[in-house]
Enzyme design. Structure first.
Site, PDB file in Angstrom:
ATOM      1  N   HIS A  33      76.314 -13.237 -43.097  1.00  0.00           N
ATOM      2  CA  HIS A  33      77.202 -13.261 -41.928  1.00  0.00           C
ATOM      3  C   HIS A  33      77.714 -14.672 -41.623  1.00  0.00           C
ATOM      4  O   HIS A  33      78.618 -14.824 -40.818  1.00  0.00           O
ATOM      5  CB  HIS A  33      76.445 -12.717 -40.715  1.00  0.00           C
ATOM      6  CG  HIS A  33      77.162 -11.644 -39.952  1.00  0.00           C
ATOM      7  ND1 HIS A  33      78.335 -11.043 -40.356  1.00  0.00           N
ATOM      8  CD2 HIS A  33      76.857 -11.049 -38.763  1.00  0.00           C
ATOM      9  CE1 HIS A  33      78.707 -10.141 -39.460  1.00  0.00           C
ATOM     10  NE2 HIS A  33      77.834 -10.125 -38.490  1.00  0.00           N
TER      11      HIS A  33
ATOM     12  N   ASN B 198      82.452  -7.074 -35.981  1.00  0.00           N
ATOM     13  CA  ASN B 198      82.304  -7.266 -34.533  1.00  0.00           C
ATOM     14  C   ASN B 198      82.821  -8.611 -34.038  1.00  0.00           C
ATOM     15  O   ASN B 198      83.345  -8.703 -32.927  1.00  0.00           O
ATOM     16  CB  ASN B 198      80.851  -7.056 -34.109  1.00  0.00           C
ATOM     17  CG  ASN B 198      80.460  -5.597 -34.158  1.00  0.00           C
ATOM     18  OD1 ASN B 198      81.303  -4.716 -33.964  1.00  0.00           O
ATOM     19  ND2 ASN B 198      79.204  -5.321 -34.430  1.00  0.00           N
TER      20      ASN B 198
ATOM     21  N   ASN C 168      79.058 -11.538 -32.195  1.00  0.00           N
ATOM     22  CA  ASN C 168      79.755 -10.498 -31.441  1.00  0.00           C
ATOM     23  C   ASN C 168      80.565 -11.027 -30.263  1.00  0.00           C
ATOM     24  O   ASN C 168      81.343 -10.277 -29.670  1.00  0.00           O
ATOM     25  CB  ASN C 168      78.757  -9.441 -30.952  1.00  0.00           C
ATOM     26  CG  ASN C 168      78.106  -8.708 -32.112  1.00  0.00           C
ATOM     27  OD1 ASN C 168      78.442  -8.920 -33.275  1.00  0.00           O
ATOM     28  ND2 ASN C 168      77.165  -7.846 -31.800  1.00  0.00           N
TER      29      ASN C 168
ATOM     30  N   PHE D 156      77.147 -16.588 -30.900  1.00  0.00           N
ATOM     31  CA  PHE D 156      76.703 -15.467 -31.711  1.00  0.00           C
ATOM     32  C   PHE D 156      77.919 -14.624 -32.064  1.00  0.00           C
ATOM     33  O   PHE D 156      78.911 -14.593 -31.345  1.00  0.00           O
ATOM     34  CB  PHE D 156      75.581 -14.636 -31.060  1.00  0.00           C
ATOM     35  CG  PHE D 156      74.259 -15.360 -31.089  1.00  0.00           C
ATOM     36  CD1 PHE D 156      73.465 -15.322 -32.219  1.00  0.00           C
ATOM     37  CD2 PHE D 156      73.848 -16.112 -30.003  1.00  0.00           C
ATOM     38  CE1 PHE D 156      72.268 -16.020 -32.261  1.00  0.00           C
ATOM     39  CE2 PHE D 156      72.657 -16.809 -30.038  1.00  0.00           C
ATOM     40  CZ  PHE D 156      71.861 -16.766 -31.171  1.00  0.00           C
TER      41      PHE D 156
ATOM     42  N   TYR E 232      69.666 -18.455 -39.155  1.00  0.00           N
ATOM     43  CA  TYR E 232      70.822 -17.749 -39.710  1.00  0.00           C
ATOM     44  C   TYR E 232      71.540 -18.533 -40.801  1.00  0.00           C
ATOM     45  O   TYR E 232      72.459 -18.006 -41.425  1.00  0.00           O
ATOM     46  CB  TYR E 232      71.810 -17.396 -38.596  1.00  0.00           C
ATOM     47  CG  TYR E 232      71.234 -16.443 -37.587  1.00  0.00           C
ATOM     48  CD1 TYR E 232      71.018 -15.107 -37.912  1.00  0.00           C
ATOM     49  CD2 TYR E 232      70.886 -16.874 -36.311  1.00  0.00           C
ATOM     50  CE1 TYR E 232      70.470 -14.227 -36.991  1.00  0.00           C
ATOM     51  CE2 TYR E 232      70.339 -16.004 -35.382  1.00  0.00           C
ATOM     52  CZ  TYR E 232      70.137 -14.688 -35.727  1.00  0.00           C
ATOM     53  OH  TYR E 232      69.601 -13.818 -34.821  1.00  0.00           O
TER      54      TYR E 232
END
Length: 185
Positions: free
Chosen positions: A19, A112, A66, A64, A14
């Site tokens: 994000h 989120n 969320n 993560f 990631y």
């Protein structure tokens, strides 16, 4: 005392994704403030230091995206810090790439990670610094936020990350109103 949380997803796969601009800003702040972010605490990679006599905690939640609220909730409750001294830095698809927007409080805007934070802190009343990542051209939001920036976008984002780090420092040094008038374009 300030807690500054940059939102993102943990893991090499990631790194550099849209994000994860919140993580990028924490990395920039780490360099600017001389605070190493390497300890695992509060479900986060964290660093602790000082800026102008104030204690500063830098957080990169490892839950993560969320579930980001779990990490921030633990840190806020441990330090008993007022929410106006909690600054959250994250990506915003509704802003053009590289645009920065500072707000004193507000809704999640459908993000989120912010939904999780607002739910667990039971409040929208904390400052945030949003960095524009633009909208997906094909409408696929998941692929967009987990995707990487083009070479052209990367130059703009690198500058935006530095400006966002400066904005966080300005909030701590001069207050949110000053930072909003200086950085909101």
């Amino acid at each position: 005392m300030y807690i500054i949380a940059g939102l993102g997803n943990p893991g090499k796969e990631y790194e550099g994704t849209r994000h994860n601009v919140g993580f990028m800003v924490i990395d920039a702040l780490s360099k600017k403030l001389g605070i190493e972010v390497s300890r695992l605490k509060f479900k986060s990679l964290m660093g602790e230091g000082h800026f102008k006599g104030e204690k500063v905690i830098l957080l990169k939640p490892q839950t993560f995206m969320n579930l980001s609220g779990e990490a921030l909730y633990d840190a806020v409750n441990f330090y008993k810090i007022p929410l106006e001294n909690v600054i959250v830095v994250y990506d915003d698809k509704d802003l053009e790439v590289g645009k920065i927007r500072i707000r004193r409080k507000g809704s999640s805007g459908g993000h989120n990670g912010m939904n999780s934070i607002i739910y667990l802190l039971n409040s929208e009343d904390f400052p945030r610094v949003r960095i524009g990542i633009g909208k997906p051209e094909d409408g696929d939001l998941v692929r967009h936020v987990l995707g990487r920036f083009s070479d052209e976008e990367k130059k703009v984002i690198d500058e935006a990350v530095e400006r966002a780090a400066e904005a966080v420092i300005d909030i701590m040094e001069n207050g949110i109103e000053h930072a909003m008038s200086r950085f909101n374009g």
